[in-house]
Design an enzyme around this catalytic site. Structure first.
Site, PDB file in Angstrom:
ATOM      1  N   ARG A  27       0.834  -1.203   0.000  1.00  0.00           N
ATOM      2  CA  ARG A  27       0.000   0.000   0.000  1.00  0.00           C
ATOM      3  C   ARG A  27       0.871   1.256   0.000  1.00  0.00           C
ATOM      4  O   ARG A  27       0.568   2.226  -0.707  1.00  0.00           O
ATOM      5  CB  ARG A  27      -0.916  -0.002   1.218  1.00  0.00           C
ATOM      6  CG  ARG A  27      -1.753   1.259   1.338  1.00  0.00           C
ATOM      7  CD  ARG A  27      -2.649   1.222   2.562  1.00  0.00           C
ATOM      8  NE  ARG A  27      -3.460   2.430   2.643  1.00  0.00           N
ATOM      9  CZ  ARG A  27      -4.409   2.636   3.557  1.00  0.00           C
ATOM     10  NH1 ARG A  27      -4.690   1.703   4.446  1.00  0.00           N
ATOM     11  NH2 ARG A  27      -5.088   3.756   3.568  1.00  0.00           N
ATOM     12  N   ASN A  37     -10.752  -4.041  -1.316  1.00  0.00           N
ATOM     13  CA  ASN A  37     -10.604  -3.010  -2.351  1.00  0.00           C
ATOM     14  C   ASN A  37      -9.671  -3.446  -3.474  1.00  0.00           C
ATOM     15  O   ASN A  37      -8.773  -4.254  -3.239  1.00  0.00           O
ATOM     16  CB  ASN A  37     -10.063  -1.723  -1.715  1.00  0.00           C
ATOM     17  CG  ASN A  37     -11.146  -0.956  -0.989  1.00  0.00           C
ATOM     18  OD1 ASN A  37     -12.266  -0.829  -1.472  1.00  0.00           O
ATOM     19  ND2 ASN A  37     -10.810  -0.435   0.190  1.00  0.00           N
ATOM     20  N   CYS A  72     -19.267  -1.622   0.877  1.00  0.00           N
ATOM     21  CA  CYS A  72     -18.422  -0.480   1.217  1.00  0.00           C
ATOM     22  C   CYS A  72     -19.105   0.274   2.354  1.00  0.00           C
ATOM     23  O   CYS A  72     -20.330   0.242   2.479  1.00  0.00           O
ATOM     24  CB  CYS A  72     -18.243   0.422  -0.003  1.00  0.00           C
ATOM     25  SG  CYS A  72     -17.184   1.865   0.271  1.00  0.00           S
ATOM     26  N   HIS A 132     -16.491   4.055  -4.578  1.00  0.00           N
ATOM     27  CA  HIS A 132     -15.601   5.196  -4.359  1.00  0.00           C
ATOM     28  C   HIS A 132     -15.763   6.271  -5.443  1.00  0.00           C
ATOM     29  O   HIS A 132     -14.867   7.081  -5.669  1.00  0.00           O
ATOM     30  CB  HIS A 132     -14.138   4.752  -4.244  1.00  0.00           C
ATOM     31  CG  HIS A 132     -13.852   3.997  -2.992  1.00  0.00           C
ATOM     32  ND1 HIS A 132     -12.603   3.546  -2.645  1.00  0.00           N
ATOM     33  CD2 HIS A 132     -14.676   3.583  -1.987  1.00  0.00           C
ATOM     34  CE1 HIS A 132     -12.652   2.898  -1.486  1.00  0.00           C
ATOM     35  NE2 HIS A 132     -13.912   2.908  -1.080  1.00  0.00           N
ATOM     36  N   TYR A 142     -14.259  10.583  -1.731  1.00  0.00           N
ATOM     37  CA  TYR A 142     -13.309  10.133  -2.750  1.00  0.00           C
ATOM     38  C   TYR A 142     -13.354  11.012  -4.005  1.00  0.00           C
ATOM     39  O   TYR A 142     -12.420  10.987  -4.803  1.00  0.00           O
ATOM     40  CB  TYR A 142     -13.581   8.676  -3.137  1.00  0.00           C
ATOM     41  CG  TYR A 142     -13.097   7.699  -2.104  1.00  0.00           C
ATOM     42  CD1 TYR A 142     -11.780   7.247  -2.108  1.00  0.00           C
ATOM     43  CD2 TYR A 142     -13.948   7.232  -1.107  1.00  0.00           C
ATOM     44  CE1 TYR A 142     -11.323   6.358  -1.159  1.00  0.00           C
ATOM     45  CE2 TYR A 142     -13.505   6.344  -0.150  1.00  0.00           C
ATOM     46  CZ  TYR A 142     -12.192   5.912  -0.179  1.00  0.00           C
ATOM     47  OH  TYR A 142     -11.736   5.027   0.775  1.00  0.00           O
TER      48      TYR A 142
END
Length: 431
Positions: free
Chosen positions: A95, A149, A169, A199, A249
């Site tokens: 990440r 995700n 989500c 998102h 987002y």
């Protein structure tokens, strides 16, 4: 009822456990009477820390269910009524890479959108499909609930492969809870006209009293727009001009360059989470701890447990029942005409009627081209991203990046492709 959680060693699993412990009424009352909950994770050391806290949370709440921890996927999912996926291939180290190397090319570094989101999809889709196939071989009737995700792309991969899957989500339930607090009403009194992609969503209406209730969105913005804009980190005049509430987002799209400049001057979110996880695991090892610690609120996944319980209860109930507020939930599912300007096989994040027989998305109201255009553009990217995740190849990666609304320039796409492949070599078998 048996549930299995793949990625059960995650530090936010206690958020899920807390919800399961509190919301254990019969299914016909919206609860989830779990008799066995299996936490599955190859990271056995952290799994035992999380599992120990999970057992103490159940015990404190007087929950009679049994919590089992295992690294054996096939044994763990055997006989499960539903399997929840919440894994992170490559961990926080991967990440961190997703959030940093795109910045070198002037693009946003984020784990679910842009080039970082594509990297995560490439790592994740093959692993999730392998897990789902093993679930299907041993337990074909089990539902797969995906919280991994990028949820939209992963859920599309699962549905394309014919799995009984739905994506989840926490953005919609988080906004519902926030709006309810601002309006001083109970969350269950509010229904959100929440439409878009994972998102990439907008609240097109906020209805008081249920799906057919009065739309109070304009009142919400008029009375609380300053607070909402501050929390979204977008200017209040933009909120007034849009007349809807975008998810947070959307800041990556509406203020892309501003966000890039910010991200270049501070540690990655992955670095922050890694430090938080270290502290949380130390807490989880304390035998006196029998509730989720306050620090967990900063980890992410707020209200995930409530959404997961509601979704699993609806999928595993005794019958379809009548349409009502309890049956309508925001999920990621096959479009099937809900957004008529998108392909039927696109995965959209919309209110849907959820029953044991499946998930039926509710048709969207008329959607302004400002939002529909971005949804269509991103859907095209997600189609290409899934092809790259399934079949590999540098050209497919480049094409997906070129198609992304946040990239769209060949020089940037070339540079990002080189960096993506260099940083993910160990995770991409086709390399």
């Amino acid at each position: 009822m048996k549930l299995a959680v793949v990625g059960g060693g995650s530090t936010y699993t206690p958020e899920l456990i807390d919800g399961f412990a509190r919301l254990r009424a019969p299914v016909d009352q919206g609860g989830l009477p779990i008799t066995e909950l299996v936490l599955i994770d190859p990271a056995t050391e952290r799994l035992e820390l999380v599992g120990g806290l999970a057992r103490r949370i159940f015990a404190k709440q007087g929950h009679p269910g049994r919590i089992v921890t295992t690294a054996d996927l096939d044994a763990g999912v055997s006989g499960a009524d539903a399997v929840l996926l919440q894994l992170r291939v490559g961990g926080q180290a991967a990440r961190h890479q997703d959030e940093t190397w795109p910045l070198e090319c002037g693009c946003v570094g984020q784990e679910t959108t842009g080039a970082g989101g594509l990297a995560k999809a490439l790592r994740t889709v093959p692993v999730v499909l392998e897990i789902a196939e093993r679930v299907r071989r041993g337990n074909p009737d089990a539902w797969i609930i995906d919280f991994t995700n990028p949820v939209g792309i992963v859920t599309r991969a699962l549905l394309r492969a014919g799995h009984k899957a739905v994506g989840l989500c926490n953005v919609a339930i988080g906004l519902q809870r926030r709006f309810a607090a601002l309006l001083e009403v109970r969350p269950e009194e509010l229904h959100l006209d929440h439409y878009g992609l994972n998102h990439l969503t907008w609240e097109l209406g906020v209805r008081l009293g249920g799906p057919d209730g009065e739309d109070i969105l304009h009142r919400l913005i008029a009375e609380h727009g300053e607070r909402i804009a501050m929390e979204l980190r977008l200017p209040r005049p933009l909120l007034d001009r849009l007349g809807v509430v975008p998810s947070y987002y959307l800041r990556y799209f509406y203020a892309h360059n501003e966000v890039v400049d910010e991200l270049r001057t501070k540690p990655s979110r992955a670095a922050e989470v890694a430090a938080m996880e270290k502290e949380l695991l130390e807490m989880y090892g304390d035998p006196a701890l029998d509730e989720k610690p306050a620090l967990l609120a900063g980890r992410g996944g707020a209200f995930y447990s409530e959404a997961a319980v509601a979704l699993a209860a609806a999928l595993l109930g005794d019958g379809p029942g009548d349409i009502g507020p309890g049956d309508i939930q925001v999920v990621n599912t096959r479009n099937s005409g809900a957004l008529p300007f998108l392909p039927d096989d696109a995965v959209v994040e919309v209110p849907a009627r959820v029953t044991p027989g499946g998930v039926e998305p509710l048709p969207a109201p008329d959607i302004d081209p400002l939002y529909a255009g971005l949804m269509a553009h991103t859907t095209a990217y997600e189609h290409l991203a899934l092809d790259a995740a399934l079949y590999g190849g540098r050209d497919r990666v480049f094409t997906a990046l070129l198609a992304h609304p946040l990239i769209g320039q060949y020089a940037s796409a070339e540079a990002l492709t080189d960096r993506l492949l260099a940083h993910n070599r160990e995770h991409l078998a086709w390399l």
